[in-house]
Design a protein around this motif. Structure first.
Motif, PDB file in Angstrom:
ATOM      1  N   GLY A  67       0.739  -1.040  -0.077  1.00  0.00           N
ATOM      2  CA  GLY A  67       0.122  -0.094  -0.163  1.00  0.00           C
ATOM      3  C   GLY A  67       0.917   1.181   0.140  1.00  0.00           C
ATOM      4  O   GLY A  67       2.064   1.203   0.268  1.00  0.00           O
ATOM      5  N   ALA A  68       0.324   2.370  -0.366  1.00  0.00           N
ATOM      6  CA  ALA A  68       0.858   3.576  -0.343  1.00  0.00           C
ATOM      7  C   ALA A  68       1.551   3.923   1.049  1.00  0.00           C
ATOM      8  O   ALA A  68       2.546   4.453   1.126  1.00  0.00           O
ATOM      9  N   SER A  69       0.912   3.862   2.228  1.00  0.00           N
ATOM     10  CA  SER A  69       1.489   4.080   3.565  1.00  0.00           C
ATOM     11  C   SER A  69       2.694   3.233   3.671  1.00  0.00           C
ATOM     12  O   SER A  69       3.604   3.815   4.305  1.00  0.00           O
ATOM     13  N   SER A  70       2.600   1.997   3.314  1.00  0.00           N
ATOM     14  CA  SER A  70       3.943   1.271   3.520  1.00  0.00           C
ATOM     15  C   SER A  70       5.028   1.596   2.770  1.00  0.00           C
ATOM     16  O   SER A  70       6.105   1.757   3.063  1.00  0.00           O
ATOM     17  N   ILE A  71       4.819   2.089   1.650  1.00  0.00           N
ATOM     18  CA  ILE A  71       5.865   2.897   0.551  1.00  0.00           C
ATOM     19  C   ILE A  71       6.322   4.135   1.200  1.00  0.00           C
ATOM     20  O   ILE A  71       7.619   4.189   1.039  1.00  0.00           O
ATOM     21  N   GLY A  72       5.345   4.865   1.687  1.00  0.00           N
ATOM     22  CA  GLY A  72       5.923   6.166   2.338  1.00  0.00           C
ATOM     23  C   GLY A  72       6.759   5.740   3.598  1.00  0.00           C
ATOM     24  O   GLY A  72       7.915   6.534   3.675  1.00  0.00           O
ATOM     25  N   LYS A  73       6.326   4.786   4.211  1.00  0.00           N
ATOM     26  CA  LYS A  73       7.396   4.283   5.373  1.00  0.00           C
ATOM     27  C   LYS A  73       8.692   4.120   4.884  1.00  0.00           C
ATOM     28  O   LYS A  73       9.791   4.398   5.555  1.00  0.00           O
ATOM     29  N   ALA A  74       8.645   3.180   3.730  1.00  0.00           N
ATOM     30  CA  ALA A  74      10.130   2.830   3.392  1.00  0.00           C
ATOM     31  C   ALA A  74      10.786   3.778   2.762  1.00  0.00           C
ATOM     32  O   ALA A  74      12.095   4.109   3.080  1.00  0.00           O
ATOM     33  N   VAL A  75      10.413   4.932   2.235  1.00  0.00           N
ATOM     34  CA  VAL A  75      10.954   5.971   1.792  1.00  0.00           C
ATOM     35  C   VAL A  75      11.409   6.854   2.951  1.00  0.00           C
ATOM     36  O   VAL A  75      12.921   7.397   2.918  1.00  0.00           O
ATOM     37  N   THR A  76      10.548   6.997   3.860  1.00  0.00           N
ATOM     38  CA  THR A  76      11.120   7.942   5.066  1.00  0.00           C
ATOM     39  C   THR A  76      12.266   6.981   5.814  1.00  0.00           C
ATOM     40  O   THR A  76      13.143   7.664   6.405  1.00  0.00           O
ATOM     41  N   ALA A  77      12.264   5.691   5.784  1.00  0.00           N
ATOM     42  CA  ALA A  77      13.289   5.018   6.488  1.00  0.00           C
ATOM     43  C   ALA A  77      14.792   4.888   5.735  1.00  0.00           C
ATOM     44  O   ALA A  77      15.624   4.292   6.030  1.00  0.00           O
TER      45      ALA A  77
END
Length: 691
Positions: free
Chosen positions: A542-552
């Motif tokens: 999902g988009a939220s998981s991808i956002g967390k990966a980018v932030t990490a």
């Protein structure tokens, strides 16, 4: 005396007796010399050291020693070259001695003692056939050979009498032990517990005195089972007996032995090194395939003299590379020569570490494992369930030492058998293993995580893990487990959970899950990075998981893997970047690094992997889709891109072909829009002033 751990030559199954018949045109003297050497080798065996069939083997060896004396007498007494007519009889003796050598090697083989015991009647029958062949061969030898001297004639008569009359049937103790095994298998079928004294009597008869011996016997039977399943022999009648014996040995190993003893040094053959000292004189790094950097299980040598694992070099050549990966020389031929010496060293190294070679899994082997979804017979089912019940009791109520041994046993039990995994899940092993993940004992924690990894390969095991609330514990283990291997295995558990979208959402909601996998990708070993890559690819739905990966910081870590020397890691990194680029935030993070975009274009042109090209062109298409005409124009300026795209149109997969055509059309569209409009011709008749 030969060693008692002789293993069968590669390609020969236990109790199979292949022979090579000497050529009819062979010189009789040459054949006699070869026969004397072969008989002398067989005669050096010691029947008293065999665990089973001591009497029958002793009779066969007594006949062999008389035969050796007869042949030596013939060789010394013959005044003239042997007649050509002697080739037939000598050839028959040569074939018989080859079979006897294999039989004695199988009877003395460590790890196969219980199997030989249960096949004692078959072995006795083969011994009878061999001795009858010896007597028959004497009858067809020319009279001038048999009567080369008085001593030769007397030895021939004695040899014939003993060969025909030798009692080679199984010993009474062998028969008693065989009946006890079958009685205990009958108890397993009725889910009844056998008496420990009966089991110890059988183990003592075949020389199994420790946990290690028991595990070695079980490993041999497991290899036999999987070999037959790999060959498509699911209906083999022996499978029921093999599975029952495996269950018997597992039960004995779990119940009768309290400690896991270290691997003992095996006796070595004259002139050879013991397996237990193999690691001391051989560097394991030297036995790693230069391509995969993993231990070679089927080493082969190419025309340049370099050695690789067969699977790796075949994949290398299939990808279009016709050069030696180490030297860079062009391969004159794609034929491989098996490196028997290297394979023997690898086998000894694995044996020294208590690991059978069969643990190095191939796709064919994994297919065979899938066929173990049910037990082969009620005896196997009952024995395994009794052993599992005992282990669950130790996991739940045992002392720390008992729990340590129980986790080790569960790990071995669930490694390569689907039915064993199902039994453990049904017995509620998962909650107790999750409880031990937080153990302060590093080996208990390591075994518990490895057990959960094996059980997560089973659908019911994955469900039990999630229902027991184990996701958070697994994520924590990826981050803080005491051993590196445990952290890698914990990441692999997340990979097996990732195909389920509900599980992925649960993992994504754990705050530390995605940052932990990103850290493992950055700082882990090769296997840890590999597990983290594939696990994160599954979790990013999902988009939220991808956002967390980018932030990490996942994009930067993945970018660092592209120029590496591990092509498989680079392919996985591109696949993960393609997943991230599916969302606008992910595409923006990738486009923020112009060096990364350039690296991706270079990767598209240089990669030999079909899947890697597919993911890369999909990634570039996503970047253009989310980045707009500005990004398309940037792509158009990269001189290496267009040739790679046209190559995909010509030879790529249908998906890559479609993406490549779209990218080319977009680049042409943007290029045409940015061209200045063509000049408009002045109307006819107007005066034009040229400057």
């Amino acid at each position: 005396m030969p060693p008692h751990d002789r293993r069968a030559p590669p390609g020969r199954r236990m109790l199979a007796l292949p022979t090579v018949c000497p050529c009819e045109a062979i010189a009789p003297g040459t054949l006699l010399a070869s026969l004397v050497a072969l008989v002398a080798e067989v005669a050096r065996h010691d029947a008293a050291a065999l665990p089973v069939l001591r009497r029958g083997a002793g009779e066969a060896l007594r006949v062999t020693r008389v035969l050796l004396a007869f042949l030596e007498e013939v060789r010394e007494a013959a005044a003239e070259p042997l007649p050509d007519a002697s080739v037939l009889g000598l050839s028959e003796l040569h074939v018989a001695m080859q079979k006897l050598r294999f039989l004695l090697a199988d009877c003395s083989r460590r790890g196969a003692r219980l199997w030989v015991l249960m096949n004692a009647d078959l072995v006795a029958s083969e011994l009878r056939v061999v001795l009858c062949s010896v007597a028959t061969a004497l009858d067809v030898l020319p009279a001038d050979v048999v009567g080369a001297s008085v001593e030769a004639g007397e030895l021939a008569r004695l040899l014939s009498q003993q060969a025909w009359r030798a009692p080679v049937w199984p010993d009474e103790d062998d028969g008693r032990a065989t009946r006890s095994v079958r009685s205990m298998l009958a108890l397993f079928r009725s889910r009844a517990t056998p008496h420990a004294e009966d089991a110890m009597m059988v183990l003592g008869r075949v020389g199994i005195t420790s946990w290690c011996d028991c595990a070695e016997e079980a490993a041999f039977l497991e290899a036999e089972l999987l070999d037959r399943l790999e060959d498509g022999r699911e209906n083999d009648n022996d499978l029921v007996l093999i599975s029952g014996l495996m269950a018997f040995l597992v039960y004995c190993r779990v119940v009768l032995f309290d400690t896991v003893d270290a691997k003992k040094a095996d006796a070595a053959a004259p002139g050879s090194r013991p397996a237990s000292s193999c690691a001391a004189w051989t560097s394991q790094e030297a036995l790693q395939c230069p391509i995969s950097l993993e231990l070679m299980t089927d080493p082969v040598t190419v025309t340049t003299g370099q050695t690789y694992d067969r699977t790796s070099i075949k994949r290398w050549i299939k990808s279009g590379c016709r050069t030696c990966p180490v030297t860079g020389e062009k391969l004159r031929s794609t034929q491989f020569v098996p490196n028997v010496a290297a394979r023997g060293i690898v086998e000894q190294l694995l044996l020294a570490n208590g690991t059978p070679l069969h643990e190095q899994q191939s796709s064919k082997h994994r297919c065979a494992v899938d066929k173990t979804v049910s037990a082969f017979g009620p005896a196997a089912a009952g024995g395994v369930r009794l052993a599992v019940a005992f282990l669950i009791a130790r996991l739940s109520r045992g002392t720390p030492e008992e729990q340590k041994k129980a986790t080790h046993e569960v790990r071995k039990l669930a490694k390569r058998n689907v039915y064993h995994r199902a039994c453990l899940v049904e017995a509620d092993a998962v909650p107790w293993l999750l409880h031990l993940v937080s153990s302060m004992d590093a080996s208990v924690q390591d075994n518990a995580i490895a057990c959960l990894l094996n059980l997560s390969k089973h659908a019911a095991g994955r469900s039990a893990l999630v229902e027991a609330g184990g996701l958070g514990l697994v994520v924590d283990a990826v981050n803080v487990a005491a051993k590196v291997e445990a952290r890698q295995n914990a990441a692999a558990i997340l990979f097996y959970l990732s195909p389920n979208s509900e599980y992925c959402q649960e993992i994504g909601r754990i705050p530390e899950a995605i940052p932990t996998l990103v850290r493992l990708m950055r700082d882990g070993t090769y296997r840890g990075r590999k597990n983290a890559l594939v696990s994160l690819h599954g979790v990013l739905h999902g988009a939220s998981s991808i956002g967390k990966a980018v932030t990490a910081g996942a994009v930067g870590v993945l970018a660092s893997l592209l120029p590496g020397d591990r092509e498989d890691l680079a392919n996985d990194a591109v696949a993960l970047l393609a997943r991230i680029a599916e969302q606008p935030a992910g595409a923006t993070a990738i486009l923020a690094s112009s060096e990364l975009v350039t690296s991706l274009v270079d990767f598209l042109g240089a990669s030999a992997s079909r899947s890697g090209k597919d993911h890369c062109v999909a990634l570039l298409a996503s970047l253009c889709l989310h980045g707009g005409d500005k990004v398309v124009a940037l792509m158009g300026k990269m001189t290496a891109l267009m040739p790679a795209l046209y190559a995909l149109i010509a030879d790529g997969s249908p998906l890559a072909n479609k993406k490549a055509r779209w990218l080319i059309n977009e680049i042409h569209r943007v290029y045409e829009q940015r061209q200045p409009p063509p000049p408009v011709a002045p109307p006819a008749g107007d005066r034009v002033i040229r400057v």
